[in-house]
Design a protein around this motif. Sequence first.
Motif, mmCIF file in Angstrom:
data_model
loop_
_atom_site.group_PDB
_atom_site.id
_atom_site.type_symbol
_atom_site.label_atom_id
_atom_site.label_comp_id
_atom_site.label_asym_id
_atom_site.label_seq_id
_atom_site.Cartn_x
_atom_site.Cartn_y
_atom_site.Cartn_z
ATOM 1 N N TYR A 716 0.845 -1.208 0.000
ATOM 2 C CA TYR A 716 0.000 0.000 0.000
ATOM 3 C C TYR A 716 0.871 1.245 0.000
ATOM 4 O O TYR A 716 0.597 2.218 -0.715
ATOM 5 C CB TYR A 716 -0.914 -0.020 1.224
ATOM 6 C CG TYR A 716 -1.985 1.048 1.226
ATOM 7 C CD1 TYR A 716 -3.271 0.762 0.777
ATOM 8 C CD2 TYR A 716 -1.719 2.341 1.680
ATOM 9 C CE1 TYR A 716 -4.264 1.742 0.779
ATOM 10 C CE2 TYR A 716 -2.700 3.324 1.683
ATOM 11 C CZ TYR A 716 -3.967 3.017 1.225
ATOM 12 O OH TYR A 716 -4.941 3.993 1.224
ATOM 13 N N ASP A 717 1.937 1.244 0.800
ATOM 14 C CA ASP A 717 2.819 2.407 0.895
ATOM 15 C C ASP A 717 3.581 2.628 -0.416
ATOM 16 O O ASP A 717 3.750 3.771 -0.863
ATOM 17 C CB ASP A 717 3.810 2.203 2.040
ATOM 18 C CG ASP A 717 4.454 3.506 2.490
ATOM 19 O OD1 ASP A 717 3.931 4.584 2.154
ATOM 20 O OD2 ASP A 717 5.489 3.442 3.179
ATOM 21 N N ILE A 718 4.009 1.564 -1.055
ATOM 22 C CA ILE A 718 4.729 1.680 -2.326
ATOM 23 C C ILE A 718 3.786 2.118 -3.442
ATOM 24 O O ILE A 718 4.167 2.867 -4.343
ATOM 25 C CB ILE A 718 5.406 0.337 -2.685
ATOM 26 C CG1 ILE A 718 6.476 -0.002 -1.644
ATOM 27 C CG2 ILE A 718 6.030 0.392 -4.075
ATOM 28 C CD1 ILE A 718 7.066 -1.389 -1.807
ATOM 29 N N GLY A 719 2.555 1.624 -3.380
ATOM 30 C CA GLY A 719 1.572 2.001 -4.393
ATOM 31 C C GLY A 719 1.810 1.308 -5.724
ATOM 32 O O GLY A 719 2.332 0.194 -5.777
ATOM 33 N N ARG A 720 1.444 1.983 -6.808
ATOM 34 C CA ARG A 720 1.484 1.357 -8.125
ATOM 35 C C ARG A 720 2.893 0.958 -8.555
ATOM 36 O O ARG A 720 3.066 0.088 -9.407
ATOM 37 C CB ARG A 720 0.893 2.312 -9.173
ATOM 38 C CG ARG A 720 1.631 3.633 -9.311
ATOM 39 C CD ARG A 720 0.924 4.565 -10.291
ATOM 40 N NE ARG A 720 1.520 5.888 -10.338
ATOM 41 C CZ ARG A 720 2.574 6.207 -11.073
ATOM 42 N NH1 ARG A 720 3.140 5.273 -11.834
ATOM 43 N NH2 ARG A 720 3.060 7.437 -11.069
ATOM 44 N N HIS A 721 3.910 1.563 -7.953
ATOM 45 C CA HIS A 721 5.287 1.241 -8.335
ATOM 46 C C HIS A 721 5.671 -0.193 -7.971
ATOM 47 O O HIS A 721 6.689 -0.693 -8.449
ATOM 48 C CB HIS A 721 6.257 2.224 -7.672
ATOM 49 C CG HIS A 721 6.011 3.654 -8.049
ATOM 50 N ND1 HIS A 721 6.219 4.142 -9.331
ATOM 51 C CD2 HIS A 721 5.537 4.706 -7.320
ATOM 52 C CE1 HIS A 721 5.907 5.425 -9.375
ATOM 53 N NE2 HIS A 721 5.484 5.796 -8.173
#
Length: 732
Positions: A716-721
């Motif tokens: 979740y913290d990294i997101g789409r990356h």
Amino acid sequence: MDIKDRAPKRWLRLALPAVLIVVWLMVAGLGGPTFGKISGVSSNDQASFLPASAESTAVRDWQLKFVDTNSIPAVVLLTSTQPISDRQLGELAALAPTLGAVPGVQPPSPPATTAIAGPIPSPDKLAVEFLVPISDTGKLNTVVAALREAVAANIPARMTSYVTGPAGLTADLVGAFAGIDGVLLLVALTAVFVILLVVYRSVVLPIMVLLTAVVALCASILVIYNMASWGWIKLSGQSQGILSILVIGAATDYSLLLVARFREALHQVASSWAAMALALRGAWEPIVASGTTVIIALLCLLFSDLNSNRSLGPIATIGIFFSILAALTALPAFLVAFGRTAFWPFRPRLGPSPAGRHAASGGAGMEGGARVEAGVEAGPEAGLAGIGGLWRRVGLVISRRPRLTWVATLVLLLAASAGVLQLQANGVPQTDVILSQSDAVDGQRALGRHFDAGSGSPVVIIAGAAQQAQVLAAVEHEERVAAASIYAGPGRPVPGAAPVVRDGRVMINATLADQADSAAAEDVVLNLRASLPAVDSTVLVGGVSATALDTNVTAQRDLVKIVPLVLAVILLVLMLLLRSIVAPLVLIGSVVLSYAAAMGVSALVFNHVFGFPGADASVPLFGFVFLVALGVDYNIFLMTRVREEAREMGTRAGVLRGLGMTGSVITSAGIVLAATFAALGVIPLLFLAQLAFIVAFGVLLDTVIVRSLLVPALVYDIGRHVWWPSALGHRK
């Protein structure tokens, strides 16, 4: 035509499940009876699992040239509270022919009247021993039991008898494995049934899932039995027990994933056939990917130098293969045949599921509806529509404090990992391996009180005949060697007897002051291997102590070699499955950290709670293979669902949605797997008890902490990356 509207013809709907069920029941009918016969093709002889390159193996081959038999020595020990007189010693000599008459004891070689040495009095006159070679090693436990009966029936009432030594210890070890076919399976299946009953509140469904696991196990046993009887693989009681637990746990896990998808689909479509089509479409990829990952990890054991490790690879692989096959064929047949009745009395009804998508929230289910634009991730509740209870609360914690969540869990796991520094996995004496009462273990301790502790299990040295005197002198010079003699034929050494020479070599037997399977005895072997080549460059040192040493060294070398290999192949599989580089690195890191934490806590528990004397050298490797491979299973279950959801609603909302939709099934699967591995604890053997705790605790840690908090919060913290470099990672 939409999938929910398609249905095969009526005859096919009736015939296909019936055929699949009949085929699997036939397989179970063929494989079931082999449970009682499989012990006949297994071996628990530690020496047989060493590689051909081991020095102990070479010595064992040379021993056969001298004694012309593959016999295993038993030590019959008689102890008394009063000194044994010469007259009594003469009376006890009559016991030797009685022991020699026991079926399975090595017959005498002319001109000897018996192959048994004894009675040999102890220095304190409070004990005597007989050295009894057992030639029928295939029925070792039966021969040892007969020896114990013969001794008990023919000694004075004031004396206590034991049958110990390598043969006695091996027989008691085989006896400890006796519960694998019955007690272990009963405990494991009962535990799984109770858990499924609580989770699904259905009587029918748990029976279907257990039947799926049982038919997979029967098929596995049938194939493995034949492979072992043909000599293709080496089967031990240890690998047999692990196979049973692994198949039950894996087949149940895969079944739970399919059942969850099937129940979800039953809320969307009326037909059980259409529901199964939807379920299989969503479940087959993670099931096959998870199973394939476990199989590849297990096959890495083929690179092990220790035969017991190498043989477990194909054995466990066969079990996982049939677990996948049964979960994707047998269970669907059962579920289609019963339909909604499988969940009785709480049948799923057509309509929104408790965790279904709500169009009003902007979510879109598999059945269609309003669709969230990729990249729209507004608000901490995005992706949690329709999800309630525990998983909604967990999702909200992750969405509101993702970095705090994963940092806190990371610190907790690192703290737990520190305990791994206390892990003592350098091997344990065989007398500590058996956790239940053992006549041989008691006898070995009594033997150490009255004789040199290594009596009956000498260090065996193969030396050149030309250097025999110098080698013998060097052996006798070793501090912990109590006595040494050059082999001159069966029976007790006779001073002045001509040594037996084979191919220019002699055999020297060295009795140690220390117990043969102790760390001190292994140190003596190391000293002899370091010093004797200066006297004879061709010298070989083997025997029971050397076998234990070589086993531990080989197991530790396997750990260093196989761990990176397993990690590399799993990383590659995850990259292919998730079409990403970042996500697989995150997942691999999480399972390694989870393994380290599990081993750290286990080391503390073994040392300070259970008081174990140490751990088998193979424990870290087996724990790694099972925890990492099975931990990746849950990663795959979670992340394939997250990826599926991320395509519709974006990564962060997809993480929460995927967690909410798989949280219950992954938790249930983890509890089931932990319970099945914990069942190994009913077998009273140190290795299996430790493996049971490591895997059970590790799976629960992985399920509750890693898969529920660390991985979702980090992704979740990294997101789409996290999906880089795939197209999903570039969506705005």
